[in-house]
Design a protein around this motif. Sequence first.
Motif, PDB file in Angstrom:
ATOM      1  N   VAL A 108      34.773  -5.671   0.091  1.00 41.30           N
ATOM      2  CA  VAL A 108      34.358  -6.948   0.659  1.00 41.30           C
ATOM      3  C   VAL A 108      34.221  -6.839   2.177  1.00 41.30           C
ATOM      4  O   VAL A 108      33.322  -7.414   2.785  1.00 41.30           O
ATOM      5  CB  VAL A 108      35.369  -8.055   0.245  1.00 41.30           C
ATOM      6  CG1 VAL A 108      35.196  -9.288   1.106  1.00 41.30           C
ATOM      7  CG2 VAL A 108      35.182  -8.406  -1.227  1.00 41.30           C
TER       8      VAL A 108
ATOM      9  N   PRO B   8      31.407 -15.622   7.276  1.00 39.94           N
ATOM     10  CA  PRO B   8      30.305 -16.469   6.827  1.00 39.94           C
ATOM     11  C   PRO B   8      29.955 -16.201   5.370  1.00 39.94           C
ATOM     12  O   PRO B   8      30.280 -15.145   4.832  1.00 39.94           O
ATOM     13  CB  PRO B   8      29.155 -16.017   7.721  1.00 39.94           C
ATOM     14  CG  PRO B   8      29.436 -14.571   7.977  1.00 39.94           C
ATOM     15  CD  PRO B   8      30.942 -14.424   7.978  1.00 39.94           C
ATOM     16  N   GLY B   9      29.313 -17.149   4.742  1.00 43.47           N
ATOM     17  CA  GLY B   9      28.660 -16.847   3.483  1.00 43.47           C
ATOM     18  C   GLY B   9      27.535 -15.878   3.783  1.00 43.47           C
ATOM     19  O   GLY B   9      26.949 -15.914   4.864  1.00 43.47           O
ATOM     20  N   LYS B  10      27.249 -14.958   2.852  1.00 44.45           N
ATOM     21  CA  LYS B  10      26.295 -13.917   3.195  1.00 44.45           C
ATOM     22  C   LYS B  10      25.608 -13.395   1.947  1.00 44.45           C
ATOM     23  O   LYS B  10      26.257 -13.196   0.923  1.00 44.45           O
ATOM     24  CB  LYS B  10      27.055 -12.775   3.870  1.00 44.45           C
ATOM     25  CG  LYS B  10      26.171 -11.682   4.403  1.00 44.45           C
ATOM     26  CD  LYS B  10      26.999 -10.777   5.276  1.00 44.45           C
ATOM     27  CE  LYS B  10      26.127  -9.706   5.880  1.00 44.45           C
ATOM     28  NZ  LYS B  10      26.887  -8.882   6.810  1.00 44.45           N
ATOM     29  N   THR B  11      24.322 -13.188   2.034  1.00 46.49           N
ATOM     30  CA  THR B  11      23.597 -12.597   0.911  1.00 46.49           C
ATOM     31  C   THR B  11      23.916 -11.109   0.835  1.00 46.49           C
ATOM     32  O   THR B  11      23.978 -10.432   1.857  1.00 46.49           O
ATOM     33  CB  THR B  11      22.083 -12.793   1.096  1.00 46.49           C
ATOM     34  OG1 THR B  11      21.824 -14.178   1.282  1.00 46.49           O
ATOM     35  CG2 THR B  11      21.321 -12.308  -0.119  1.00 46.49           C
ATOM     36  N   HIS B  12      24.125 -10.626  -0.391  1.00 47.40           N
ATOM     37  CA  HIS B  12      24.479  -9.218  -0.594  1.00 47.40           C
ATOM     38  C   HIS B  12      23.410  -8.306   0.022  1.00 47.40           C
ATOM     39  O   HIS B  12      22.216  -8.575  -0.107  1.00 47.40           O
ATOM     40  CB  HIS B  12      24.579  -8.961  -2.096  1.00 47.40           C
ATOM     41  CG  HIS B  12      25.222  -7.666  -2.438  1.00 47.40           C
ATOM     42  ND1 HIS B  12      24.542  -6.476  -2.380  1.00 47.40           N
ATOM     43  CD2 HIS B  12      26.485  -7.367  -2.815  1.00 47.40           C
ATOM     44  CE1 HIS B  12      25.373  -5.512  -2.738  1.00 47.40           C
ATOM     45  NE2 HIS B  12      26.543  -6.022  -3.002  1.00 47.40           N
TER      46      HIS B  12
ATOM     47  N   LEU C 235      30.893  -5.294   2.931  1.00 49.37           N
ATOM     48  CA  LEU C 235      29.797  -6.257   2.729  1.00 49.37           C
ATOM     49  C   LEU C 235      29.775  -7.295   3.849  1.00 49.37           C
ATOM     50  O   LEU C 235      28.721  -7.691   4.326  1.00 49.37           O
ATOM     51  CB  LEU C 235      29.950  -6.948   1.378  1.00 49.37           C
ATOM     52  CG  LEU C 235      29.752  -6.047   0.167  1.00 49.37           C
ATOM     53  CD1 LEU C 235      30.031  -6.812  -1.119  1.00 49.37           C
ATOM     54  CD2 LEU C 235      28.337  -5.474   0.139  1.00 49.37           C
ATOM     55  N   ARG C 236      30.977  -7.730   4.292  1.00 46.45           N
ATOM     56  CA  ARG C 236      31.028  -8.729   5.360  1.00 46.45           C
ATOM     57  C   ARG C 236      30.431  -8.174   6.642  1.00 46.45           C
ATOM     58  O   ARG C 236      29.836  -8.923   7.436  1.00 46.45           O
ATOM     59  CB  ARG C 236      32.484  -9.144   5.610  1.00 46.45           C
ATOM     60  CG  ARG C 236      33.034 -10.060   4.526  1.00 46.45           C
ATOM     61  CD  ARG C 236      34.515 -10.360   4.746  1.00 46.45           C
ATOM     62  NE  ARG C 236      34.969 -11.352   3.766  1.00 46.45           N
ATOM     63  CZ  ARG C 236      36.244 -11.669   3.584  1.00 46.45           C
ATOM     64  NH1 ARG C 236      37.188 -11.090   4.284  1.00 46.45           N
ATOM     65  NH2 ARG C 236      36.556 -12.577   2.680  1.00 46.45           N
TER      66      ARG C 236
ATOM     67  N   ARG D 241      20.751  -7.135  -2.184  1.00 48.12           N
ATOM     68  CA  ARG D 241      19.870  -8.238  -2.536  1.00 48.12           C
ATOM     69  C   ARG D 241      18.911  -8.526  -1.378  1.00 48.12           C
ATOM     70  O   ARG D 241      17.743  -8.830  -1.594  1.00 48.12           O
ATOM     71  CB  ARG D 241      20.731  -9.467  -2.866  1.00 48.12           C
ATOM     72  CG  ARG D 241      19.947 -10.606  -3.428  1.00 48.12           C
ATOM     73  CD  ARG D 241      19.408 -10.319  -4.807  1.00 48.12           C
ATOM     74  NE  ARG D 241      20.458 -10.279  -5.805  1.00 48.12           N
ATOM     75  CZ  ARG D 241      20.226 -10.023  -7.090  1.00 48.12           C
ATOM     76  NH1 ARG D 241      19.007  -9.782  -7.514  1.00 48.12           N
ATOM     77  NH2 ARG D 241      21.223  -9.974  -7.944  1.00 48.12           N
TER      78      ARG D 241
END
Lengths: 502, 567
Positions: free
Chosen positions: A492, A231-235, A495-496, A238
């Motif tokens: 990555v 998915p797209g994901k906010t860091h 983060l994912r 952040r």
Amino acid sequence: MQLPTQQVAVLDAASTDDPQRIEALAADTDYPPETIAGAALALEAEGLVAVTETTTTTVSLTDEGHAYATDGLPEVRLYRAALDAGADDAPVEMGSVIGAAGLDGPQVDIALSNYARKGYGTIDSGALAADPDADPENDPEADALATLTDGDSVDDDAVVDQLASRDLVTVSERTVRSVTLTEAGVTELMAGVEATDEVGELTPELLASGEWADVEFADYNVAADAADHTPGKTHVLRQAAERVTDVLVGMGFQEMAGPHVDADFYINDCLFMPQDHPARNHWDRFALSNPARIDELPDALVERVERAHREGAGDDGDGYHSPWDEDFARALALRGHTTSLTARHLAGLADADVEAPARYFSVEKAYRNDTLDATHLLEFFQIEGWVLADDLSVRDLMGTFREFYSQFGIHDLQFKPTYNPYTEPSFELFGRHPETGELIEIGNSGIFRPEMLDPLDVDGDVMAWGLALERLLMLMTGFEDIRDVHGTLCDVGFLRNAEVVY
Amino acid sequence: MPVVDIDPDELRRLTGHRSKDDDELRQDLFGLGIEYEGETEDGDFKLEFEADRLDRLSVEGIARSLRYHAGDDRGVDIPDTNAPEWAIDVTDVPADRPYVTGAVIRGVDLDADALDSLIQLQEKLHATMGRKRAKGAIGIHDLAMLKGDTVDGDGTAARSLTYTGIDPDGDTFVPLDDDAERTPADVLTEHPTGETYADLLADHDTYPAIYDDIGLFSFPPVINGRRTEVTTDSRELFVELTGTDQWTIDRMCAIICYALDARGATIEDVTVDYPDRELHRPDFAVRTKHVSHDRIETLLGVEFTTEAVVDLAERAGLDATPTDDGYDVEIPPYRVDVRHPVDVVDDLGRAYDFNDLTPRYPDVNTIGGRTESSRLERSVRQALVGLGFEDLLNFNMTSEAENFDRMRLTPDHDAVGAAQPATIAEPYSQDFTILRTWALPSLAMVLETNTHHAYPQDLAEVGFAAHADGDTQTGVAERRTVAAVLARNDASYEDAKARLQALCDEFAVALETPPTTHPSFIDGRAATIEIDGQPAGVIGELHPGVIVEHDVEVPVAGFEFELDALR
């Protein structure tokens, strides 16, 4: 009873005494084998059919095996050539025999390595001897190759293994499922079985025609794993910054913004940091060479700040007994803390004049030339917050910070009196790690000194605190190495998979 | 923060708290804000504390604080001093080191521990207040080895020494830890201590030197002569300090005198004869700060009686005399950290114990909110995540190689990302020499780091970029930038444009993409991003040279534009 069409087809095709393979049923019913397998397993679960599994082994010749079946095994050809050369009487020179046998390339090594193993003779110092009693007509490996060429099976597992190790055959195992009708299945068939109308996918046509109301949908294996989706994901850092921002805005704090590159004047001098303070010449600061100096500073402010450094504040204040040079204050650097934003705001240089009561914050980057390790990077996010009001006390400071930290599950905050050039009193804040229970430092705080506030022309008391966002995130989530998260060396995958902070 | 090694037995003896075990001592020290950092090989405590209380840089100073804290001592204590017999005559001193102070100490009894403590105090004072000896340097000598000529009989001082400036090769002496006669200039090149401190005298025409009747015996701020070396047999000491600020060296001197006084020595004044004035040193003058009762109560948030304030002051080693609206508070000469009445309030709070205060949430009403730019940034980030991008957070510092070379770009190109970078003066690492002028290079680096992870890798960052610009206040133009890359087997210009178009639609701005050329992108597959008619960035398929340079094996399309264009 009613059953899906493909299950009815399997029931009809199956018999009680003749087990039928899935592939045969598929051929009979015109369904793909995987559909029949699914139907059979569903019927087995109902007790209507029995499914038996048998494993069969298939041995097939490789290209090399085919070639030897035709031409003879290299070692047998070598033996026959050796006999022709008289090697059963006395050893003969190996090279000529190999030539006579018509061997070349890798076959030579194959012939030689199997020759002795199978008792055709011996090889010593390049001379070949042949055993007159050897029987190439009954070579079991050659026999097996011939048998396989004829399409028959070989029962001797040892020979098959040997051929497999020579890459002359491949051995594959296959599981065959066979279906037999059970008593219960017979009973149901006798009673009558109808096919339901079952579809695999819901289509726009089904929806448009209204047929969807009359069909059954094939069951999916809903417990099976699905393909990975990224998915797209906010860091994650952040997310933590947003969380902190939410809390502070909720507590009535207004956000500050301002330059990352700033004059030492705003980074240090306005904070009553003496110019000969070790931190100001230390290598841990990032001074700029281009541009190196700020051109414009507000003259009146510079004069008041210099006076505070030299003379202190108030009637009986003392200044630093340190040099103060305006040129030194003009040096540009990456801000070592976002307290430079506080200085600019309190001085009225960022927004309109700031008047009591006011609360301000920022969650922004600061830069420190530190040694890189699991908890330190050259860039980090500093949470900076301050409150301007009349007559603020240490108790107000404690109450504010207790409230802030409790929002992150950190209770029983402890205050250790400490020293800081621009606050008095000053406190290091300690809290217990929610998981390890360890007492760790989670921030620095204090009430700004008059030597800082008077030159900035601030009317009222200001209490302030700062801490690293990364430290708070580590407390909240327990992750251990900041380098996985922040910067171009980030992982990555990490983060994912990072858990959402909310 | 300074760390000092303290022998716990010495601490027990000097505090009189002889029956306290190590744990109790550690607890008492924590109460002063002094942290126990472990033990040395000799069993000494390693203690760390804040850089304000430099009077606590010795076991004697810590013992004094502990005695006040425990209530054993109260109020300001000034040691008695005897009338001066010695004078320091100041003549032709180096312009950059004009100040001197000193004291005579009689009746010292230095065992090995006491001598170690004195040397440590001297070193720690050099490191802190003395700014590595530049601002103040201490020399301690065996007084018995000094010979002073008798001055005129006016009764002030009978013997005198001279602080002066000499030619670097103008005289010789035997320095400590040495056997040879050397000139001061030779010491700076030939003696290990001299080499360490040579930089301090780099700009000096004449070198600081102190003489007695026999000759040169001290070469401040570098090294003492061997003749006057202090040993455990020394019974009388001469302490001299030179520096760039009289106040600073006087405070350092007071701290040393107090430490020796705590060991039973007698302090004797020294006269310092400047050409234009005469000082009596050590300076044990008490300073006074006026603190209002109201300020104490408002700052601590507690109501106090006058008696309570006076009591707290005495327990902090201060003396408070009530006045009409507050107190005149006397500050002892060893305190270097009290500049303002708030410092007195802090002392009172510590004596009261801050942790006994009850927190309260201030009754102050304010409205919270975010800046417009921060709200925009958050919304764009959310939109990018909605478009399937993984949000990244990269460093603002990078190198010329990453920012330009590896992107086939130079600062002089007429292209997005090309600009004169803000440059770091003394970079710590070759990887961090400038602030990034654009963010796409950072995303390319992340792709490079993560070639082992599954594709597609659709990455985006809303972040900081900057370049040198003389028209701005700081000389650096800082901005927020939006950058994104799509890395996958079939990444194309169209994929990037589709997402950019969707983003622009969300923010109700008009997007146009006239063709352009950019060194980082394939010719014919790059366009200028024009938002509402204004050039704002670049979009295209990354140049194969850039992709291969970053060891990436799939095509990459991407874009970058200024966040403000979406306003």
